[in-house]
Write an enzyme that holds these catalytic residues in place. Structure first.
Site, PDB file in Angstrom:
ATOM      1  N   ASN A  24       0.868  -1.174   0.000  1.00  0.00           N
ATOM      2  CA  ASN A  24       0.000   0.000   0.000  1.00  0.00           C
ATOM      3  C   ASN A  24       0.910   1.230   0.000  1.00  0.00           C
ATOM      4  O   ASN A  24       1.434   1.606   1.038  1.00  0.00           O
ATOM      5  CB  ASN A  24      -0.909  -0.039   1.242  1.00  0.00           C
ATOM      6  N   LYS A  67       0.176   4.213  -0.508  1.00  0.00           N
ATOM      7  CA  LYS A  67      -0.492   5.418   0.009  1.00  0.00           C
ATOM      8  C   LYS A  67      -0.171   6.612  -0.893  1.00  0.00           C
ATOM      9  O   LYS A  67       0.024   6.432  -2.100  1.00  0.00           O
ATOM     10  CB  LYS A  67      -0.100   5.647   1.472  1.00  0.00           C
ATOM     11  N   HIS A  86      -9.743   1.143   4.154  1.00  0.00           N
ATOM     12  CA  HIS A  86      -8.494   1.317   4.910  1.00  0.00           C
ATOM     13  C   HIS A  86      -8.735   2.262   6.079  1.00  0.00           C
ATOM     14  O   HIS A  86      -9.570   3.164   5.995  1.00  0.00           O
ATOM     15  CB  HIS A  86      -7.405   1.874   3.983  1.00  0.00           C
ATOM     16  N   GLU A 108      -7.218   4.727   7.130  1.00  0.00           N
ATOM     17  CA  GLU A 108      -7.103   6.157   6.815  1.00  0.00           C
ATOM     18  C   GLU A 108      -8.359   6.658   6.099  1.00  0.00           C
ATOM     19  O   GLU A 108      -8.767   7.808   6.281  1.00  0.00           O
ATOM     20  CB  GLU A 108      -5.823   6.408   5.997  1.00  0.00           C
ATOM     21  N   GLU A 125      -6.036  -4.971  10.102  1.00  0.00           N
ATOM     22  CA  GLU A 125      -4.987  -3.981  10.374  1.00  0.00           C
ATOM     23  C   GLU A 125      -5.351  -3.199  11.635  1.00  0.00           C
ATOM     24  O   GLU A 125      -6.136  -2.230  11.560  1.00  0.00           O
ATOM     25  CB  GLU A 125      -4.864  -3.000   9.207  1.00  0.00           C
ATOM     26  N   GLY A 175       1.757   2.262  10.692  1.00  0.00           N
ATOM     27  CA  GLY A 175       2.697   3.383  10.571  1.00  0.00           C
ATOM     28  C   GLY A 175       3.353   3.778  11.880  1.00  0.00           C
ATOM     29  O   GLY A 175       3.978   4.826  11.973  1.00  0.00           O
ATOM     30  N   SER A 221       2.809  -2.129  10.368  1.00  0.00           N
ATOM     31  CA  SER A 221       4.245  -2.152  10.643  1.00  0.00           C
ATOM     32  C   SER A 221       4.916  -3.490  10.328  1.00  0.00           C
ATOM     33  O   SER A 221       5.822  -3.922  11.042  1.00  0.00           O
ATOM     34  CB  SER A 221       4.524  -1.726  12.090  1.00  0.00           C
TER      35      SER A 221
HETATM   36  P1  PGA Z   1       2.402   0.269   7.642  1.00  0.00           P
HETATM   37  O1  PGA Z   1       0.964   0.498   6.932  1.00  0.00           O
HETATM   38  O2  PGA Z   1       2.959  -1.002   7.105  1.00  0.00           O
HETATM   39  O3  PGA Z   1       3.191   1.491   7.252  1.00  0.00           O
HETATM   40  O4  PGA Z   1       2.126   0.198   9.113  1.00  0.00           O
HETATM   41  C1  PGA Z   1       0.096  -0.577   6.699  1.00  0.00           C
HETATM   42  C2  PGA Z   1      -1.157  -0.099   6.027  1.00  0.00           C
HETATM   43  O5  PGA Z   1      -1.617   1.009   6.307  1.00  0.00           O
HETATM   44  O6  PGA Z   1      -1.735  -0.821   5.198  1.00  0.00           O
END
Ligand code: PGA
Length: 248
Positions: free
Chosen positions: A11, A13, A95, A97, A165, A171, A211
């Site tokens: 992803n 982003k 997601h 976000e 997730e 993140g 992460s």
């Molecule tokens: P990350 O993000 O691996 O940076 O924690 C995962 C995601 O948002 O799908």
């Protein structure tokens, strides 16, 4: 190990430009990737066409979001039809976000899931609890309810991947431990068994995100109910190749 094909999504982003994504694509195109693993890269919508034309065909491409209708007066949105027109076969929906920065409701996410599947787009459907929900002991309630709304909108589960997730792990560098992740994945599979069918519970990939790195992927990948990953930060780095090959 189950017969479910391991699935690793990247992803990206809102990151990268043609130059840096071009370098990443070159790394992926020339890497030795386990062909037992299905790989899909989630690109920013403006680069979908570019990424699909540059990335090797053994790697899938996903949009990171889309709207719930085919076309019309929805300034700034893209439709599944447009995504498919760029030869892109997947979309990430729900997601955290999208849920928590852009305020998308379970209901809207459900409508998007239904419309994408009707248009033959594969869906990576994301769910996950916030830190306060985990601390309050409501993780199960939250992820079951999110899954329930998604499930109400799915007729054909063959094009659906569920991404668990935990929001507190995205993140933050704070990965769920393999035990914490396995516990939720097992419960989600149990929910599918009780509420959908044995066949769906046995076949749907439930991937973990939050992460994931080259350093922690192998231990997570060894859990019986973890069928892959959705990777944010590390998917922009060469270590994404190690994550793809986590079961090798
Ligand atoms: P990350 O993000 O691996 O940076 O924690 C995962 C995601 O948002 O799908």
């Amino acid at each position: 190990m189950s017969s479910r094909k391991f699935f690793v999504g990247g992803n990206w982003k809102m990151n990268g430009d043609k130059e840096s994504l071009g370098e990443l694509i070159m790394t992926l195109n020339t890497a030795s990737l386990n062909d037992e693993t299905e790989v899909v890269c989630g690109a920013p919508s403006i680069y979908l066409d570019y990424v699909r034309s540059e990335l090797d065909q053994r790697i899938g491409v996903a949009a990171q979001n889309c709207y719930k209708v085919p076309k019309g007066a929805f300034t700034g949105e893209i439709s599944p039809a447009m995504i498919k027109d760029c030869c892109v076969e997947w979309v990430i929906l729900g997601h955290s976000e999208r849920r928590h920065v852009f305020g998308e409701s379970d209901e809207l996410i459900g409508q998007k899931v239904a419309h994408c599947l009707e248009n033959d787009l594969g869906v990576i459907a994301c769910i996950g609890e916030k830190l306060e929900e985990r601390e309050a002991g409501t993780t199960e309630d939250v992820v079951f309810e999110q899954t329930n709304v998604i499930a109400d909108n799915v007729k054909d589960w063959t094009r659906v991947v569920i991404a668990y997730e935990p929001v507190w792990a995205i993140g933050t560098g704070k990965t769920a431990t393999p035990d914490q992740a396995q516990e939720v994945h097992e419960k989600l599979r149990g929910w599918l068994r009780a509420n959908v069918s044995d066949a769906v519970a046995d076949s749907v990939r439930i991937i973990y995100g939050g992460s994931v790195s080259g350093g922690n992927c192998k231990e997570l990948a060894a859990q019986p109910d973890i069928d892959g990953f959705l990777v944010g930060g590390a998917s922009l780095k060469p270590e994404f190749v190690d994550i793809i090959n986590a079961r090798t």
